[in-house]
Every structure is written in structure tokens, then in C-alpha cells.
Enzyme design. Structure first.
Site, short mmCIF file in Angstrom:
data_model
loop_
_atom_site.label_atom_id
_atom_site.label_comp_id
_atom_site.label_asym_id
_atom_site.label_seq_id
_atom_site.Cartn_x
_atom_site.Cartn_y
_atom_site.Cartn_z
N ASP A 12 37.74 88.39 52.26
CA ASP A 12 38.01 88.79 50.86
C ASP A 12 38.77 87.73 50.08
O ASP A 12 39.48 88.05 49.12
CB ASP A 12 38.79 90.12 50.82
CG ASP A 12 38.18 91.20 51.69
OD1 ASP A 12 36.96 91.41 51.56
OD2 ASP A 12 38.89 91.80 52.51
N GLY A 14 37.51 85.44 48.21
CA GLY A 14 36.80 85.00 47.01
C GLY A 14 35.82 83.88 47.28
O GLY A 14 35.56 83.05 46.41
N LYS A 15 35.27 83.85 48.49
CA LYS A 15 34.35 82.77 48.89
C LYS A 15 33.08 82.76 48.04
O LYS A 15 32.53 81.70 47.77
CB LYS A 15 33.98 82.92 50.37
CG LYS A 15 35.15 82.79 51.32
CD LYS A 15 34.72 82.94 52.76
CE LYS A 15 34.23 84.33 53.09
NZ LYS A 15 35.28 85.37 52.97
N LYS A 17 32.52 83.36 44.86
CA LYS A 17 32.69 82.60 43.62
C LYS A 17 32.74 81.10 43.92
O LYS A 17 32.15 80.29 43.18
CB LYS A 17 33.97 83.02 42.91
CG LYS A 17 34.34 82.08 41.76
CD LYS A 17 35.71 82.35 41.19
CE LYS A 17 36.15 81.21 40.29
NZ LYS A 17 37.40 81.47 39.57
N ALA A 38 29.92 91.82 55.25
CA ALA A 38 30.63 90.92 54.33
C ALA A 38 30.11 91.13 52.92
O ALA A 38 28.91 91.29 52.72
CB ALA A 38 30.41 89.47 54.75
N GLY A 39 31.00 91.11 51.94
CA GLY A 39 30.59 91.23 50.55
C GLY A 39 31.11 90.05 49.75
O GLY A 39 32.32 89.89 49.60
N HIS A 40 30.23 89.21 49.25
CA HIS A 40 30.63 88.05 48.44
C HIS A 40 30.39 88.39 46.97
O HIS A 40 29.26 88.61 46.55
CB HIS A 40 29.85 86.81 48.85
CG HIS A 40 30.25 86.31 50.21
ND1 HIS A 40 29.72 85.17 50.78
CD2 HIS A 40 31.15 86.79 51.10
CE1 HIS A 40 30.28 84.98 51.97
NE2 HIS A 40 31.14 85.96 52.18
N GLN A 221 33.08 86.76 56.38
CA GLN A 221 34.38 87.14 56.93
C GLN A 221 35.35 85.95 56.86
O GLN A 221 35.37 85.27 55.87
CB GLN A 221 34.25 87.70 58.36
CG GLN A 221 33.52 89.02 58.44
CD GLN A 221 32.06 88.88 58.73
OE1 GLN A 221 31.61 87.98 59.42
NE2 GLN A 221 31.28 89.76 58.19
N THR A 236 35.61 90.49 64.00
CA THR A 236 34.18 90.73 63.85
C THR A 236 33.48 90.27 65.13
O THR A 236 34.14 89.88 66.11
CB THR A 236 33.64 90.02 62.59
OG1 THR A 236 32.32 90.51 62.32
CG2 THR A 236 33.65 88.51 62.74
N ALA A 296 34.77 95.05 48.74
CA ALA A 296 33.49 94.91 48.04
C ALA A 296 32.37 95.65 48.77
O ALA A 296 31.41 96.10 48.16
CB ALA A 296 33.13 93.44 47.90
N ARG A 302 42.64 97.53 50.18
CA ARG A 302 43.06 96.47 51.08
C ARG A 302 44.57 96.52 51.28
O ARG A 302 45.32 96.81 50.35
CB ARG A 302 42.66 95.10 50.52
CG ARG A 302 41.15 94.91 50.44
CD ARG A 302 40.78 93.55 49.89
NE ARG A 302 39.33 93.45 49.71
CZ ARG A 302 38.73 92.95 48.65
NH1 ARG A 302 39.46 92.49 47.64
NH2 ARG A 302 37.42 92.90 48.57
N ALA A 329 45.37 82.95 42.17
CA ALA A 329 46.72 82.49 41.86
C ALA A 329 47.30 83.25 40.66
O ALA A 329 48.52 83.47 40.58
CB ALA A 329 46.70 80.99 41.57
N ASP A 330 46.42 83.68 39.75
CA ASP A 330 46.88 84.40 38.56
C ASP A 330 47.46 85.78 38.88
O ASP A 330 48.21 86.34 38.08
CB ASP A 330 45.73 84.55 37.56
CG ASP A 330 44.51 85.23 38.18
OD1 ASP A 330 44.02 84.74 39.22
OD2 ASP A 330 44.04 86.24 37.63
#
Length: 420
Positions: A12, A14-15, A17, A38-40, A221, A236, A296, A302, A329-330
Site C-alpha cells: 500500500d 502507492g506503487k 502511481k 494486490a491493489g495498485h 505487495q 504473502t 484498495a 489499515r 509526504a503531504d
């Protein structure tokens, strides 16, 4: 050469993007392991899209996308994903290739996953119940059906033989749920699967490398969920680290060039398993709310906590990370202070090594505190515009890891990625 993008925490990060951002620079984007657990997440034309099996380069017409041999594939989920992608005007069958070595997830794999998890009760590992574990068990047990088997006229009889084996196991679990509707969907999807280009992907990828083409390997993952080097048994069923690229795509180690590791600016985990820096308090809830930390794939909340540099440096080491991408980071913009885990205290002894089974140890994180920047950073596009306190936070992590943070993501948009 092959470049790799993979997660450095428990997933999770953010891979999706990040792969989507870099994909235009590559001729081939390939998934090398994992399955639909996995959810991208991508944002395309302002709309949120979650890809579970299709490589994140699919929205770039110039990139060919490969589902590699190290992946376990659910044909039903793939068809649903294809419909989503096609709604954006993308010709999926043109640019998506399937390795003939990719293992298939059967309806009975999903049933076995559910039955096994139910039997474990409180000891469950947090499976997504997608059939991943049982599918990999059949792979290592040399019983699996693979995409290449679809081209065999005996496929149905092979399926029935494996299904009967699974049924005996389900009977031992006293599993009585009717999965006939699952099978109907499966065989409808199988017919659609035969329409794709099924290729000898190991030759295809190596020929592309020899021809000077650029290949991007996309991990699912993350490193701390690796079957061998993760927080076992809460992991996994595949090798999520960079070494998995070699076994999942059939490329030699010396053909891997850059390894881009993705980490959040804090830490999250879904499901069971050790999490030394977890914050089960108002601060953890604040991270979850601001960061939108819900799975996702499953929608599960989480678990959230401060960044864990002990685990992160370990992940950089075993993956040979050459560049780090820090996402979200935001999310830290509104915090007055930030804690960073720099060591573990175990029975009064400080260590910077990840132990074998941390959940069995009296482990306490040792923190170093940093001042928050209390500034909205989401509109910043250049490194020079980063707040001084944010820059100090990043520089400290850089020095600790020994691997440079090259990019900072400060929002979900494609343009919200700052090069350092």
C-alpha cells in the site's frame, strides 16, 4: 536492462502511481509475482482506478504489458479489470500479453483459502481470500494448471482432476459452501483468456533486452511480506523482493539495473502480523483519516504508525535499492511533531536488526523526534519549495538508509511527484 519498482514496507505504498509515472519511459511493463490480492491505485482522467493483476503501464499505449510466470492469475478478476480499462478507450488485448507459465487460480483455490482461514480462528494471518496461497501451494506441489495449459485440448480433464483433489481437502475442512456459480464464472472467463496473446515471456523479455529495449518490472505487495524475508508467517506466498524478478520473468541478475523502492512517509499494515511502530491512538486514527488508509482490495482499515527505519533499511539491503521514492509526504503536513523509529529495544538491548519473529519478542521501538512543518505541501512542484523541516526529515532518512530518496510524492495526482 531491467529496472524494478517495488514496495519496501507491508504494501500500500502507492506503487501503482509510481509505475504509472515512469511507464512512458519503458517499452515493456511486467508484473513478476503475486496475484489479485494486490491493489495498485491510479488516477486516470481524474477517476480512481484499482488494478489487481494488469500491469500499471496499461494506460500508456506505447508500452507492452506482460503478466509474468511468477504471477498467479484469476481469470474472472482479470476480465472485470479489462472491462474497467476498456471503458477508458484502451485496447487491452493489443498491449497485454500473458506468460504461458503463469499459474491459474481456480474457484476451489478460493474455497480452500476461505476454509483454511476460518479454521485458524484467532490465529488467522489476514488472507484476502483470493486463493493466492492455495494456488502457490499447487505450484510448488507440481499440481498447478498454467495459462499455457489452456492451449491443451485436455484442459477440462486436467481441471476436473485437480478439482477432485481440492474437494477432498475441502471435505476435511467440513466446507459445504456451494461454489458452482464460481465455476460458471471461471469457465466463461477461461474462454475470454484464450483470446489474449499467450507468449513465451522469458524469451520475449530477454529478446527485448538484447534489442536495447527498456523493461520495467512491477512488484506487488512489498518486501516485508516476502515469503522468505518478511514477517513470517504473516506474509504473502511469493518472493516480493527484487530477486523475484529473476524467477518471475526469467531474467538473469546482472540484467537488473535500477531498483526503485517505494515507502510511505509513515507506515501502514493491513491484517495481522507484527507492527512495531503501530499507533493505536488518536494519532494513528489521524494518519488513517488524512491518508485515506483503507485497503484498495479489501476496504479494510489499515493499521497506521510512524516510519520504521530499522525495517526500511533492512528492505533496502535485501533488495539492493538504488533509489527511494517517498509517497504520501503531504499526509504529515498537519502534525506538530513526527517520530522516527531508529532502533528496536529487546529485553533492554538496542538493535538495528530485524529479528526472526518480532511478534514473539518484547520489542519496543526507539524513536527520534522531528519537528513537523505544518504547511500545505500538496501544491509544491520543485524541491526548492519544500519546507525546511520537511527537508530535514527527508535528509535524516536519507542518511540512515544509505539509499537516496530521489522522489517525494505529495498527492495522488500524476503531477504530484517532486524530483530531488
Amino acid at each position: 536492462m531491467v529496472d524494478v519498482i517495488l514496495g519496501l514496507q507491508w504494501g500500500d505504498e502507492g506503487k501503482g502511481k509510481i509505475v504509472d509515472y515512469f511507464a512512458p519511459n519503458y517499452d515493456i511493463v511486467a508484473r513478476f509475482q503475486g496475484g489479485p490480492n494486490a491493489g495498485h491505485t491510479l488516477y486516470v482522467e481524474g477517476k480512481k482506478v484499482v488494478l489487481h493483476q494488469i500491469p500499471s503501464g496499461i494506460f500508456h499505449q506505447g508500452a507492452q504489458n506482460i503478466i509474468g510466470g511468477g504471477v498467479v492469475l484469476d481469470p474472472v478478476i482479470l476480465q472485470k479489470e479489462c472491462a474497467t480499462v476498456e471503458s477508458f478507450g484502451i485496447d487491452v488485448k493489443k498491449n497485454l500479453f500473458l506468460s504461458h507459465r503463469t499459474n491459474l487460480i481456480l474457484p476451489t483455490h478460493r474455497a480452500l483459502d476461505k476454509a483454511s482461514e476460518l479454521q485458524k480462528g484467532e490465529g488467522k494471518i489476514g488472507s484476502t481470500l483470493k486463493g493466492i496461497g492455495p494456488a502457490y501451494m499447487d505450484k510448488t506441489g507440481r499440481n498447478a494448471l498454467r495459462v499455457g495449459d489452456l492451449l491443451n485440448k485436455n484442459f477440462t480433464s486436467q481441471y476436473i482432476k485437480l478439482r477432485l483433489k481440492h474437494q477432498r481437502l475441502l471435505d476435511s475442512f467440513n466446507f459445504t459452501e456451494d461454489i458452482s456459480s464460481w465455476e460458471d464464472e471461471f469457465f466463461e472467463a477461461i474462454e475470454k483468456l484464450r483470446e489474449f496473446k499467450i507468449i513465451n515471456s522469458e524469451y520475449y523479455v530477454n529478446d527485448a533486452i538484447s534489442a536495447g529495449k527498456r523493461v520495467l518490472a512491477e512488484g506487488a505487495q512489498a518486501a516485508m511480506l516476502d515469503i522468505d524475508f518478511g514477517t513470517y508467517p504473516y506474509v504473502t506466498s511469493s518472493n516480493t523482493i527484487s530477486a523475484g524478478v529473476c524467477t518471475g520473468l526469467g531474467v538473469a541478475p546482472q540484467k537488473i539495473k535500477e531498483v526503485l523502492g517505494v515507502t510511505k512517509s509513515y507506515c501502514t499494515r493491513v491484517g495481522s502480523g507484527p507492527f512495531p511502530t503501530e499507533l493505536d491512538d488518536a494519532t494513528g486514527e489521524q494518519l488513517r483519516t488524512i491518508g485515506g488508509e483503507f485497503g484498495a482490495t479489501t476496504g479494510r482499515p489499515r493499521r497506521c504508525g510512524w516510519i520504521d527505519l530499522v525495517a526500511l533499511k533492512y528492505a533496502c539491503m535485501i533488495n539492493g535499492v538504488t533509489q527511494v521514492v517517498m509517497t504520501k509526504a503531504d499526509v504529515l503536513d498537519k502534525f506538530d511533531h513526527l517520530d522516527v523509529c531508529t532502533a528496536y529495544n529487546i529485553d533492554g538491548q538496542s538493535t538495528k536488526e530485524v529479528p526472526l519473529q518480532m511478534e514473539r519478542l518484547p520489542l519496543t521501538p526507539e524513536y527520534q523526534t522531528f519537528k513537523g512543518w505544518n504547511t500545505d505541501t500538496s501544491a509544491i512542484r520543485e524541491a526548492a519549495g519544500l519546507p525546511e523541516d520537511m527537508d530535514a526529515y527527508i535528509r535524516f532518512i536519507n542518511e540512515y538508509l544509505g539509499a537516496p530518496i530521489k522522489y517525494v510524492s505529495n498527492g495522488p495526482g500524476r503531477d504530484q511527484l517532486i524530483s530531488l
